[in-house]
Write a protein that holds these residues in place. Structure first.
Motif, PDB file in Angstrom:
ATOM      1  N   ALA A 213       0.730  -1.048   0.071  1.00 23.88           N
ATOM      2  CA  ALA A 213      -0.010   0.029   0.032  1.00 23.88           C
ATOM      3  C   ALA A 213       0.903   1.157  -0.002  1.00 23.88           C
ATOM      4  CB  ALA A 213      -0.961   0.078   1.294  1.00 23.88           C
ATOM      5  N   ARG A 214       1.967   1.231   0.839  1.00 27.32           N
ATOM      6  CA  ARG A 214       2.942   2.545   0.586  1.00 27.32           C
ATOM      7  C   ARG A 214       3.528   2.571  -0.493  1.00 27.32           C
ATOM      8  NH1 ARG A 214       4.955   4.210   5.998  1.00 27.32           N
ATOM      9  NH2 ARG A 214       3.833   3.332   7.744  1.00 27.32           N
ATOM     10  N   LEU A 215       3.954   1.280  -1.023  1.00 24.39           N
ATOM     11  CA  LEU A 215       4.674   1.438  -2.469  1.00 24.39           C
ATOM     12  C   LEU A 215       3.748   2.267  -3.508  1.00 24.39           C
ATOM     13  CD1 LEU A 215       7.145   0.566  -4.193  1.00 24.39           C
ATOM     14  CD2 LEU A 215       5.749  -1.652  -4.589  1.00 24.39           C
ATOM     15  N   ALA A 216       2.321   1.598  -3.685  1.00 24.37           N
ATOM     16  CA  ALA A 216       1.470   2.270  -4.438  1.00 24.37           C
ATOM     17  C   ALA A 216       1.362   3.877  -4.114  1.00 24.37           C
ATOM     18  CB  ALA A 216       0.006   1.585  -4.341  1.00 24.37           C
ATOM     19  N   ALA A 217       1.412   4.370  -2.925  1.00 26.92           N
ATOM     20  CA  ALA A 217       1.396   5.595  -2.629  1.00 26.92           C
ATOM     21  C   ALA A 217       2.600   6.285  -3.101  1.00 26.92           C
ATOM     22  CB  ALA A 217       0.927   5.947  -1.143  1.00 26.92           C
ATOM     23  N   MET A 218       3.743   5.881  -2.717  1.00 25.89           N
ATOM     24  CA  MET A 218       5.009   6.462  -3.099  1.00 25.89           C
ATOM     25  C   MET A 218       5.356   6.477  -4.656  1.00 25.89           C
ATOM     26  SD  MET A 218       7.276   4.197  -0.231  1.00 25.89           S
ATOM     27  CE  MET A 218       8.615   4.183  -1.039  1.00 25.89           C
ATOM     28  N   ASN A 219       4.846   5.403  -5.431  1.00 24.58           N
ATOM     29  CA  ASN A 219       5.241   5.478  -6.791  1.00 24.58           C
ATOM     30  C   ASN A 219       3.820   4.955  -7.596  1.00 24.58           C
ATOM     31  OD1 ASN A 219       8.480   5.325  -6.841  1.00 24.58           O
ATOM     32  ND2 ASN A 219       7.685   4.027  -5.066  1.00 24.58           N
ATOM     33  N   PRO A 220       3.190   6.132  -7.555  1.00 23.28           N
ATOM     34  CA  PRO A 220       1.806   5.708  -8.243  1.00 23.28           C
ATOM     35  C   PRO A 220       1.849   5.303  -9.799  1.00 23.28           C
ATOM     36  CG  PRO A 220       2.184   8.070  -7.881  1.00 23.28           C
ATOM     37  CD  PRO A 220       3.118   7.533  -7.179  1.00 23.28           C
ATOM     38  N   ASP A 221       3.043   5.644 -10.338  1.00 22.12           N
ATOM     39  CA  ASP A 221       3.125   5.287 -11.692  1.00 22.12           C
ATOM     40  C   ASP A 221       3.884   3.845 -12.023  1.00 22.12           C
ATOM     41  OD1 ASP A 221       1.781   7.682 -12.543  1.00 22.12           O
ATOM     42  OD2 ASP A 221       3.979   8.721 -12.667  1.00 22.12           O
ATOM     43  N   TRP A 329      10.093  -2.026   4.291  1.00 20.56           N
ATOM     44  CA  TRP A 329       9.861  -3.036   3.176  1.00 20.56           C
ATOM     45  C   TRP A 329       9.250  -2.282   1.910  1.00 20.56           C
ATOM     46  CZ3 TRP A 329      10.167  -8.195   2.695  1.00 20.56           C
ATOM     47  CH2 TRP A 329      10.693  -9.035   3.844  1.00 20.56           C
ATOM     48  N   ALA A 330       8.643  -1.276   1.903  1.00 22.34           N
ATOM     49  CA  ALA A 330       8.313  -0.326   0.946  1.00 22.34           C
ATOM     50  C   ALA A 330       9.568   0.160   0.284  1.00 22.34           C
ATOM     51  CB  ALA A 330       7.312   0.685   1.364  1.00 22.34           C
ATOM     52  N   ALA A 331      10.465   0.784   1.074  1.00 24.94           N
ATOM     53  CA  ALA A 331      11.569   1.407   0.473  1.00 24.94           C
ATOM     54  C   ALA A 331      12.522   0.524  -0.249  1.00 24.94           C
ATOM     55  CB  ALA A 331      12.471   1.997   1.750  1.00 24.94           C
ATOM     56  N   ALA A 332      12.553  -0.809   0.096  1.00 21.98           N
ATOM     57  CA  ALA A 332      13.387  -1.853  -0.329  1.00 21.98           C
ATOM     58  C   ALA A 332      12.689  -2.416  -1.680  1.00 21.98           C
ATOM     59  CB  ALA A 332      13.322  -3.011   0.433  1.00 21.98           C
ATOM     60  N   LEU A 333      11.204  -2.334  -1.684  1.00 19.13           N
ATOM     61  CA  LEU A 333      10.570  -2.737  -2.889  1.00 19.13           C
ATOM     62  C   LEU A 333      10.660  -1.740  -3.916  1.00 19.13           C
ATOM     63  CD1 LEU A 333       7.301  -4.106  -1.080  1.00 19.13           C
ATOM     64  CD2 LEU A 333       8.958  -5.455  -2.658  1.00 19.13           C
ATOM     65  N   ALA A 334      10.716  -0.420  -3.601  1.00 18.21           N
ATOM     66  CA  ALA A 334      10.834   0.687  -4.651  1.00 18.21           C
ATOM     67  C   ALA A 334      12.120   0.572  -5.032  1.00 18.21           C
ATOM     68  CB  ALA A 334      10.680   2.104  -3.683  1.00 18.21           C
ATOM     69  N   GLU A 335      13.063   0.249  -4.428  1.00 18.81           N
ATOM     70  CA  GLU A 335      14.601   0.264  -4.911  1.00 18.81           C
ATOM     71  C   GLU A 335      14.616  -0.916  -6.002  1.00 18.81           C
ATOM     72  OE1 GLU A 335      19.136  -0.710  -3.554  1.00 18.81           O
ATOM     73  OE2 GLU A 335      17.564  -1.578  -2.375  1.00 18.81           O
ATOM     74  N   LEU A 336      13.937  -2.005  -5.543  1.00 19.78           N
ATOM     75  CA  LEU A 336      14.312  -3.390  -6.335  1.00 19.78           C
ATOM     76  C   LEU A 336      13.451  -3.047  -7.778  1.00 19.78           C
ATOM     77  CD1 LEU A 336      14.828  -5.831  -3.807  1.00 19.78           C
ATOM     78  CD2 LEU A 336      16.602  -4.821  -5.193  1.00 19.78           C
ATOM     79  N   ALA A 337      12.340  -2.717  -7.222  1.00 15.19           N
ATOM     80  CA  ALA A 337      11.324  -2.657  -8.519  1.00 15.19           C
ATOM     81  C   ALA A 337      11.501  -1.646  -9.643  1.00 15.19           C
ATOM     82  CB  ALA A 337       9.789  -2.299  -7.892  1.00 15.19           C
ATOM     83  N   GLY A 338      12.368  -0.629  -9.347  1.00 16.35           N
ATOM     84  CA  GLY A 338      12.715   0.179 -10.489  1.00 16.35           C
ATOM     85  C   GLY A 338      14.067   0.090 -10.966  1.00 16.35           C
ATOM     86  N   ASP A 339      14.609  -0.975 -10.688  1.00 18.51           N
ATOM     87  CA  ASP A 339      16.019  -1.355 -11.255  1.00 18.51           C
ATOM     88  C   ASP A 339      15.975  -2.933 -11.693  1.00 18.51           C
ATOM     89  OD1 ASP A 339      18.694  -1.631 -11.724  1.00 18.51           O
ATOM     90  OD2 ASP A 339      19.373  -0.285 -10.243  1.00 18.51           O
ATOM     91  N   ASP A 340      15.837  -3.142 -12.934  1.00 15.79           N
ATOM     92  CA  ASP A 340      15.875  -4.559 -13.359  1.00 15.79           C
ATOM     93  C   ASP A 340      17.477  -5.110 -13.435  1.00 15.79           C
ATOM     94  OD1 ASP A 340      13.476  -4.019 -14.266  1.00 15.79           O
ATOM     95  OD2 ASP A 340      13.518  -3.800 -16.252  1.00 15.79           O
ATOM     96  N   ASP A 341      18.514  -4.227 -13.819  1.00 18.90           N
ATOM     97  CA  ASP A 341      19.577  -4.700 -13.766  1.00 18.90           C
ATOM     98  C   ASP A 341      19.983  -5.139 -12.405  1.00 18.90           C
ATOM     99  OD1 ASP A 341      20.232  -4.222 -16.499  1.00 18.90           O
ATOM    100  OD2 ASP A 341      21.063  -2.060 -16.149  1.00 18.90           O
ATOM    101  N   LEU A 342      19.854  -4.262 -11.423  1.00 15.67           N
ATOM    102  CA  LEU A 342      20.077  -4.543 -10.094  1.00 15.67           C
ATOM    103  C   LEU A 342      19.766  -5.974  -9.453  1.00 15.67           C
ATOM    104  CD1 LEU A 342      21.268  -4.063  -7.041  1.00 15.67           C
ATOM    105  CD2 LEU A 342      18.995  -2.488  -6.610  1.00 15.67           C
ATOM    106  N   ARG A 343      18.196  -6.050 -10.006  1.00 11.78           N
ATOM    107  CA  ARG A 343      17.676  -7.470  -9.769  1.00 11.78           C
ATOM    108  C   ARG A 343      18.419  -8.643 -10.301  1.00 11.78           C
ATOM    109  NH1 ARG A 343      12.797  -4.772 -11.089  1.00 11.78           N
ATOM    110  NH2 ARG A 343      12.651  -6.112 -12.805  1.00 11.78           N
ATOM    111  N   GLN A 344      18.650  -8.450 -11.396  1.00 11.65           N
ATOM    112  CA  GLN A 344      19.413  -9.554 -12.054  1.00 11.65           C
ATOM    113  C   GLN A 344      20.996  -9.638 -11.509  1.00 11.65           C
ATOM    114  OE1 GLN A 344      20.157  -8.741 -16.335  1.00 11.65           O
ATOM    115  NE2 GLN A 344      20.719 -10.978 -16.546  1.00 11.65           N
ATOM    116  N   ARG A 345      21.642  -8.733 -10.990  1.00 11.23           N
ATOM    117  CA  ARG A 345      23.005  -9.161 -10.266  1.00 11.23           C
ATOM    118  C   ARG A 345      22.753  -9.661  -8.893  1.00 11.23           C
ATOM    119  NH1 ARG A 345      23.753  -3.482 -11.843  1.00 11.23           N
ATOM    120  NH2 ARG A 345      23.854  -3.064  -9.517  1.00 11.23           N
TER     121      ARG A 345
END
Length: 380
Positions: A213-221, A329-345
């Protein structure tokens, strides 16, 4: 020297502890040990022994186990079994009695749950005094075991659990993966955020929902979709009242269209392929089998910074967050959701870590070494 072991698990439940004997049996066989099983008649544990190729000795009820000690001793003699391995503390009553009546038996115990209170009264001193080796499945549980059990430190060993990484290696082609994501309700282009495990209190589903829910509010797009993987009924190992409470909270937060319940699934390795981030927000995991399964699948994992999970994950292989801190948790989700390369590494590093440190073959080799060394010591 007999290379035979009887695994005792008199449980009517079904979780990681109950799954362990049947998971380890094929690997023990590959390493030259024949496993036998003792389980409750009609239990899922008994069924799992059969699925692993072992016809178990069965008892009608846990309460009558001590009355069957003569029958179990006769079975051990007939099959020339000299090693017994218990997996529930309540089963140690039978295990210790067997070792008392037949001193040549070597008794092992794995603490799968993590002890929560001291066990140094006369009964526990007797029962644990018969244990040749107590295995702690993480350093976190070993430290608690050292304080709680009436055993010298040299008889308590940390032995991490392991898995076979091969089934978790990605194998779906793009079309099959896309089809699976559609089945899970994941919109095209969305980041799939999964939480696998039993839907019971303590597993952290509540903080995960609040974090989304926080992730949705922080990053509506940001396009994302949550996937809750786990049975929905008591028969599937979950708490139905807890499931209902989770559904209510999801509705209250307006997230019903963005979080899917899969129900019980047997295809977890393939489900991992459909996910982009795997979350394990359990408050106090004794080990974290789901964590290493997701790591073996090459997934980026966010785990709780409590219990044993920090022993499995670090900044090079995933992320940690406080189990009650939805903002973290929302901060960690935001970091990872926005960075495909980081998730892959992170995912690649996580898989390498499992292959190096958490394989079932290495776990079984350590187990066999303990069985054989202590048998040899007894016969010396």
């Amino acid at each position: 020297m007999s290379h035979k072991v009887l695994h005792i698990c008199l449980s009517s439940g079904w979780g990681g502890l109950e799954m362990y004997p049947s998971r380890i049996i094929p690997e023990l066989a590959r390493q030259g040990w024949q496993a036998h099983g003792l389980a409750l008649a009609g239990s899922r544990v008994a069924e799992s022994f059969r699925e692993a190729g072992v016809e178990p000795l069965t008892l009608a009820s846990k309460g009558r186990a001590l009355l069957a000690v003569g029958r179990v001793l006769a079975y051990l003699r007939a099959h020339e079994v000299e090693v017994i391995h218990c997996h529930k503390s309540s089963d140690l009553r039978l295990g210790a009695l067997l070792a008392t009546l037949r001193p040549s038996l070597r008794l092992f115990f794995t603490d799968h749950m993590g002890v929560t209170r001291p066990k140094k009264d006369p009964y526990h001193r007797w029962a644990y005094g018969k244990v040749a080796r107590l295995f702690s499945i993480s350093e976190a549980t070993r430290q608690r075991n050292l304080a709680a059990f009436p055993l010298p430190a040299e008889r308590i060993r940390r032995l991490y659990l392991g898995i076979d990484p091969a089934p978790y290696a990605p194998c779906l082609d793009d079309e099959a993966r896309a089809a699976l994501r559609r089945e899970l309700g994941v919109p095209e282009g969305a980041v799939a955020i999964g939480l696998p495990g039993r839907l019971t209190p303590g597993k952290g589903q509540e903080v995960w929902i609040e974090a989304l829910a926080r992730l949705a509010a922080m990053n509506p797009d940001l396009a994302w979709h949550g996937v809750l993987i786990g049975g929905l009924t008591v028969g599937e190992g979950s708490d139905e009242a807890h499931v209902a409470a989770l559904r209510r909270r999801i509705d209250e937060l307006g997230l019903a269209s963005r979080i899917a319940f899969t129900g019980f699934r047997r295809d977890l390795p393939r489900l991992f392929e459909a996910l982009d981030i795997v979350c394990v927000p359990s408050r106090n995991e004794a080990f974290g089998l789901t964590v290493i399964e997701a790591m073996a699948a090459g997934k980026t994992v966010i785990g709780s910074d409590s219990g044993a999970i920090p022993e499995l994950l670090d900044a090079e292989t995933g992320r940690l967050a406080a189990p009650e801190d939805a903002a973290a948790w929302a901060a960690a989700l935001a970091e990872l959701a926005g960075d495909d390369d980081l998730r892959q590494r992170l995912g690649q590093a996580a898989r390498h870590r499992v292959e190096r440190d958490f394989t079932l073959a290495a776990h079984a080799a350590s187990l066999v070494e303990e069985y054989e060394n202590l048998q040899g010591a007894e016969g010396a």
